[in-house]
Every structure is written in structure tokens, then in C-alpha cells.
Design an enzyme around this catalytic site. Sequence first.
Site, PDB file in Angstrom:
ATOM      1  CB  SER A   5      -0.900   0.012   1.241  1.00  0.00           C
ATOM      2  OG  SER A   5      -1.970  -0.871   1.057  1.00  0.00           O
ATOM      3  CD1 TRP A  20       2.152  -9.485  -2.697  1.00  0.00           C
ATOM      4  CD2 TRP A  20       0.635 -10.937  -3.460  1.00  0.00           C
ATOM      5  NE1 TRP A  20       1.780 -10.290  -1.669  1.00  0.00           N
ATOM      6  CE2 TRP A  20       0.833 -11.190  -2.097  1.00  0.00           C
ATOM      7  CE3 TRP A  20      -0.284 -11.726  -4.156  1.00  0.00           C
ATOM      8  CZ2 TRP A  20       0.188 -12.192  -1.408  1.00  0.00           C
ATOM      9  CZ3 TRP A  20      -0.950 -12.716  -3.472  1.00  0.00           C
ATOM     10  CH2 TRP A  20      -0.718 -12.947  -2.112  1.00  0.00           C
ATOM     11  CG  ASP A  42      -4.905   8.319 -10.672  1.00  0.00           C
ATOM     12  OD1 ASP A  42      -5.084   7.830  -9.542  1.00  0.00           O
ATOM     13  OD2 ASP A  42      -4.415   9.460 -10.857  1.00  0.00           O
ATOM     14  NE  ARG A  56      -5.677   2.858  -7.413  1.00  0.00           N
ATOM     15  CZ  ARG A  56      -4.871   3.679  -6.745  1.00  0.00           C
ATOM     16  NH1 ARG A  56      -5.107   4.976  -6.745  1.00  0.00           N
ATOM     17  NH2 ARG A  56      -3.831   3.204  -6.095  1.00  0.00           N
ATOM     18  NE  ARG A  84     -52.287 -18.079 -11.093  1.00  0.00           N
ATOM     19  CZ  ARG A  84     -53.334 -17.286 -11.001  1.00  0.00           C
ATOM     20  NH1 ARG A  84     -53.844 -16.740 -12.064  1.00  0.00           N
ATOM     21  NH2 ARG A  84     -53.879 -17.016  -9.852  1.00  0.00           N
ATOM     22  CG  LEU A  94     -27.828 -19.204  -7.082  1.00  0.00           C
ATOM     23  CD1 LEU A  94     -26.634 -19.254  -8.015  1.00  0.00           C
ATOM     24  CD2 LEU A  94     -29.105 -19.465  -7.876  1.00  0.00           C
ATOM     25  CD  GLU A 127      -4.522  -2.264 -11.254  1.00  0.00           C
ATOM     26  OE1 GLU A 127      -4.933  -1.143 -11.557  1.00  0.00           O
ATOM     27  OE2 GLU A 127      -4.145  -3.107 -12.094  1.00  0.00           O
ATOM     28  CB  THR A 136      -6.523  -1.779   0.136  1.00  0.00           C
ATOM     29  OG1 THR A 136      -6.079  -0.532   0.692  1.00  0.00           O
ATOM     30  CG2 THR A 136      -5.372  -2.779   0.153  1.00  0.00           C
TER      31      THR A 136
HETATM   32  N1  CAA Z   1      -1.199  11.546 -10.097  1.00  0.00           N
HETATM   33  C1  CAA Z   1      -0.069  12.271 -10.227  1.00  0.00           C
HETATM   34  N2  CAA Z   1       0.796  12.471  -9.201  1.00  0.00           N
HETATM   35  C2  CAA Z   1       0.479  11.941  -8.010  1.00  0.00           C
HETATM   36  C3  CAA Z   1      -0.688  11.184  -7.807  1.00  0.00           C
HETATM   37  C4  CAA Z   1      -1.548  10.994  -8.914  1.00  0.00           C
HETATM   38  N3  CAA Z   1      -2.686  10.275  -8.827  1.00  0.00           N
HETATM   39  N4  CAA Z   1      -0.739  10.774  -6.525  1.00  0.00           N
HETATM   40  C5  CAA Z   1       0.357  11.263  -5.931  1.00  0.00           C
HETATM   41  N5  CAA Z   1       1.101  11.951  -6.840  1.00  0.00           N
HETATM   42  C6  CAA Z   1       2.350  12.681  -6.592  1.00  0.00           C
HETATM   43  C7  CAA Z   1       2.098  13.777  -5.566  1.00  0.00           C
HETATM   44  O1  CAA Z   1       1.654  14.950  -6.202  1.00  0.00           O
HETATM   45  C8  CAA Z   1       3.449  13.929  -4.929  1.00  0.00           C
HETATM   46  O2  CAA Z   1       4.279  14.679  -5.780  1.00  0.00           O
HETATM   47  P1  CAA Z   1       5.110  15.949  -5.179  1.00  0.00           P
HETATM   48  O3  CAA Z   1       5.989  15.371  -4.120  1.00  0.00           O
HETATM   49  O4  CAA Z   1       5.837  16.466  -6.367  1.00  0.00           O
HETATM   50  O5  CAA Z   1       4.089  16.868  -4.621  1.00  0.00           O
HETATM   51  C9  CAA Z   1       4.003  12.514  -4.947  1.00  0.00           C
HETATM   52  O6  CAA Z   1       3.297  11.801  -5.983  1.00  0.00           O
HETATM   53  C10 CAA Z   1       3.825  11.809  -3.624  1.00  0.00           C
HETATM   54  O7  CAA Z   1       2.450  11.825  -3.329  1.00  0.00           O
HETATM   55  P2  CAA Z   1       1.853  11.496  -1.903  1.00  0.00           P
HETATM   56  O8  CAA Z   1       2.602  12.298  -0.885  1.00  0.00           O
HETATM   57  O9  CAA Z   1       0.379  11.636  -1.973  1.00  0.00           O
HETATM   58  O10 CAA Z   1       2.260   9.968  -1.737  1.00  0.00           O
HETATM   59  P3  CAA Z   1       1.977   8.959  -0.568  1.00  0.00           P
HETATM   60  O11 CAA Z   1       3.203   8.200  -0.320  1.00  0.00           O
HETATM   61  O12 CAA Z   1       1.288   9.627   0.556  1.00  0.00           O
HETATM   62  O13 CAA Z   1       0.978   7.882  -1.268  1.00  0.00           O
HETATM   63  C11 CAA Z   1      -1.056   6.859  -1.970  1.00  0.00           C
HETATM   64  C12 CAA Z   1      -0.249   8.142  -1.777  1.00  0.00           C
HETATM   65  C13 CAA Z   1      -2.278   7.276  -2.768  1.00  0.00           C
HETATM   66  C14 CAA Z   1      -1.517   6.247  -0.676  1.00  0.00           C
HETATM   67  C15 CAA Z   1      -0.222   5.841  -2.763  1.00  0.00           C
HETATM   68  O14 CAA Z   1       0.832   5.343  -1.968  1.00  0.00           O
HETATM   69  C16 CAA Z   1      -1.007   4.667  -3.305  1.00  0.00           C
HETATM   70  O15 CAA Z   1      -1.752   4.796  -4.271  1.00  0.00           O
HETATM   71  N6  CAA Z   1      -0.840   3.452  -2.728  1.00  0.00           N
HETATM   72  C17 CAA Z   1      -1.431   2.247  -3.250  1.00  0.00           C
HETATM   73  C18 CAA Z   1      -0.485   1.548  -4.162  1.00  0.00           C
HETATM   74  C19 CAA Z   1      -1.187   0.616  -5.112  1.00  0.00           C
HETATM   75  O16 CAA Z   1      -2.262   0.896  -5.597  1.00  0.00           O
HETATM   76  N7  CAA Z   1      -0.540  -0.496  -5.445  1.00  0.00           N
HETATM   77  C20 CAA Z   1      -1.042  -1.395  -6.397  1.00  0.00           C
HETATM   78  C21 CAA Z   1       0.043  -2.250  -6.926  1.00  0.00           C
HETATM   79  S1  CAA Z   1      -0.080  -2.624  -8.634  1.00  0.00           S
HETATM   80  C22 CAA Z   1      -1.199  -3.856  -8.807  1.00  0.00           C
HETATM   81  O17 CAA Z   1      -1.879  -4.249  -7.910  1.00  0.00           O
HETATM   82  C23 CAA Z   1      -1.312  -4.351 -10.213  1.00  0.00           C
HETATM   83  C24 CAA Z   1      -1.701  -5.757 -10.343  1.00  0.00           C
HETATM   84  O18 CAA Z   1      -0.834  -6.599 -10.501  1.00  0.00           O
HETATM   85  C25 CAA Z   1      -3.107  -6.165 -10.410  1.00  0.00           C
END
Ligand code: CAA
Length: 404
Positions: free
Chosen positions: A132, A156, A240, A243, A275, A359, A384, A386
Site C-alpha cells: 500500500s 504479487w 488512476d 483502477r 403466475r 442459490l 491496485e 485497497t
Molecule cells: N497523479 C499524479 N501524481 C500523483 C498522484 C496521482 N494520482 N498521486 C500522488 N502523486 C504525486 C504527488 O503529487 C506527490 O508529488 P510531489 O511530491 O511532487 O508533490 C508525490 O506523488 C507523492 O504523493 P503522496 O505524498 O500523496 O504519496 P503517498 O506516499 O502519501 O501515497 C497513496 C499516496 C495514494 C496512498 C499511494 O501510496 C497509493 O496509491 N498506494 C497504493 C499503491 C497501489 O495501488 N498499489 C497497487 C500495486 S499494482 C497492482 O496491484 C497491479 C496488479 O498486478 C493487479
Amino acid sequence: MDFQLTEEQRRIQERAREYAGRELAPRAAERDRTEAFPEQELRDLGRLGLLGVNVSRELGGSQAGVVAYSLAMQEVAAVDASVAVAMAVTNMVAEVVSTFGNEAQRRAHVPHLCSGEYVAGAFALSEPQAGSDPAGMTTRAIRTADGWRLDGTKQWITSGDHAGLIVVWAKTDPQPGAKGISAFLVRRGTPGLEAGKHEDKMGLRGSTTVPLILEDCRVGPEALLGKEGDGFRIAMMALDGGRIGIASQACGVARTAISACVAQLRAEAGPGSGRMDPGGDDDPPLCELGEFGAPRAPQQAFQLRLADMATELDAARLLTLRAAWLKQSQQPFSREASVAKLYASEAAGRICDAAVQLLGLAGYGRAAGVERLVRDVRVQRIYEGTSEIQRIVIARTLLKEGGR
Ligand code: CAA
């Protein structure tokens, strides 16, 4: 607002539906049982233009947009969610390389991803201690005289052992946090890259999920995707979009659960029944039936539950298509993608569980195929991002934008 699909969107939807029904359906249960990787099926999806639905034609994609991609995902997932997840990640990787790659990288990889020649793409972000919180990754990339040396373990990774191209995230700067993470394009078979043992999973058993071990894995300078230090942003932007794919997958699986219940209720109503009491016993009918026939009194409770399930699925679909439409129209969609993924995956979990309940033991048994849906749908609340991560994204956006 226009809810009509374009001709092209319908064509893609129809193509996916037709292929899924004809080719995926007959062996979906078998793939679940034997854990057979759907290599030929992915190649077929490539041939049908379904591995790069939102990728330009110039790079071998279908250039049909994100709504069409969502519709295609729903069709494939409705039949086999394991194939759908490999398809989703491949589409995501093809888009990542198209969007962030330079001309040479785009030309070198995207057509092979879209055509199915690479079989699949893989997205190697997560690590044993950084799922995460990918900013906590420890995989390192160190610059060498002739490129980069990668060391670390990813975990994973969907299709990690079959994908022709893997996007690997690694720290090019050891400072903590998101800064200093970079993305690399690594071909399957690169020395120093090994896939570990398959995860023995609850569901999606026809899709492989493996650790990837990078040990003195050498890649050239051309492997760096985007700029050094840009990796975290690239991953977040890709997720993004990813998802929306997972929300679509959830909608597809949920639809099948509902169809199974509808089929059962119709069968119980009997052919030509008009019916509420198709059994024809002496009890007075409880109400008149609609065009689909209707069940007896205890089954009326089924109908009410079924109506809730269908309502939830409609909401999930609309949220998913809204996010897809926003992305396609190049408007901000990060919050909406998280809303769609959160709602659709949670609703699909409820719907599939309710289908087993409706079912009864028939749903619990393997033959009906509904228990597979319950197992397959569970991970959609986890991968992708939680449900908790989606809530974080949604809340942060609300706080930033003041709520809209
Ligand atoms: N778009 C563009 N930039 C983004 C962004 C987005 N959606 N989200 C964050 N950023 C940028 C921020 O602007 C920031 O940049 P600056 O430092 O220049 O300002 C930088 O990234 C860091 O952002 P945060 O401080 O918000 O980062 P964070 O560490 O707090 O994390 C989080 C944010 C949303 C919790 C992120 O960690 C997250 O999404 N975690 C989940 C990870 C995930 O989804 N993993 C899935 C694995 S892949 C998978 O599952 C595929 C598969 O095989 C099926």
C-alpha cells in the site's frame, strides 16, 4: 449528458462479448481448476485489438478510448476474471509506455504489447514490505558505465512470469519517500531477472502472481522510462487509470452473479408460467407475474434481494463509466477512478456473496460456477490499491478541493 454508446464502443463491446462467450467460457472453470495460464487467450485478445484498447492505432492499439476499454473489460471479466486481470495489466502497461515512453521506447514495445506478441505486460511496483505504501520500496537501481543495475525483490506481480515486458520501479536515489523512484522497462529473459514461486491464491487461479527477484540485473540506458525520479508519479498516474480497469472487472463479475440468479429464478418459475405460483398447487397465487415469470412466495424475497443487487450493479457501472469518460475526455479523474474502484469492488463482493446465498447449496457447489465468482471478486478490494487506499485518495481530494 449522453448515455448512448458510439458505434465503435458497441463494436468493441460486441467483439469482446463474442470472443468471451465462444472461446473463454468453455474452459474458464478448467483454468480455475488447473491454474493454466491463458497464453493463447491473451494472444487472441491481442489479435482482436483488446490489449491496447486506449492506445493509438499508430502504435498498434485500437484507439477506441477508455469507455470502450471498460466495456471490453466487463465482457471478458463476466466470463473469466483471471483472463481479465492479465488483460487489464497489459492494457495499463501499454498505456504507460505510450504515455511516458520516448519515441524509441514506444516503437520498441507498444506494438508488441498490443498485438499479444509479448503475451502480457507486468507492473512491478509492490514489494514484500511495500504494498500500500510503494514509496517504502527498497529495490535499488544504480547507474553503471553502460546503463543500470537493478537489485531487489518485487512481490504479487500479475503475469510476472509470462510477461514479455515488465515495468520495474526502483530507487535511483536512496532518500526515503516517493522522491528518487524511477521506472524501468525490463524484457522477459533479461539475465538477473527471475520469477519466484506462484502464489497459491484464493481466486483468479488462472492468472499467475509471482515474486520477481532482481539480482545484478543489467539494463541499458534506454530502459529508463520517463525522467529519473519521475517513477512514483508515473506509477500513481498509471494506477488512476488501472483502477477503472479493476472497477470494470468487478462490474463484469457481478453481472454474471446476477445472471446466474435470474436464470435460476426463471427456471423455477417454469416455462410459460404466468403466475407467482408456477407449481400449480392449491395455494392462492400471491401476485400476477411479469414477462419473465416469477417465483413462489419464498422466492419473492429472492426477487427483492435481486433488485438490490441489480441496483448496486447499475450504480457501479455508472460510476465506472463516468471515470472512464472523464479520463477519455482528458479531465481530472483520479478521485472518480477511486470512487468507482471502491464502490464497484465492494458492491461486486456483496453481489457475489448474495448470489451464493440465493442459490443456496447449488451456489456453494462448484458446478454452478458462482463460488468461483466469490473467490475471484475478493481480490478486487485489495489489488491496485485497497479499499482503504481508495478512501485515502478520495478524502485527500475532497480536502484539497473543498468537496464538489
Ligand atoms: N497523479 C499524479 N501524481 C500523483 C498522484 C496521482 N494520482 N498521486 C500522488 N502523486 C504525486 C504527488 O503529487 C506527490 O508529488 P510531489 O511530491 O511532487 O508533490 C508525490 O506523488 C507523492 O504523493 P503522496 O505524498 O500523496 O504519496 P503517498 O506516499 O502519501 O501515497 C497513496 C499516496 C495514494 C496512498 C499511494 O501510496 C497509493 O496509491 N498506494 C497504493 C499503491 C497501489 O495501488 N498499489 C497497487 C500495486 S499494482 C497492482 O496491484 C497491479 C496488479 O498486478 C493487479
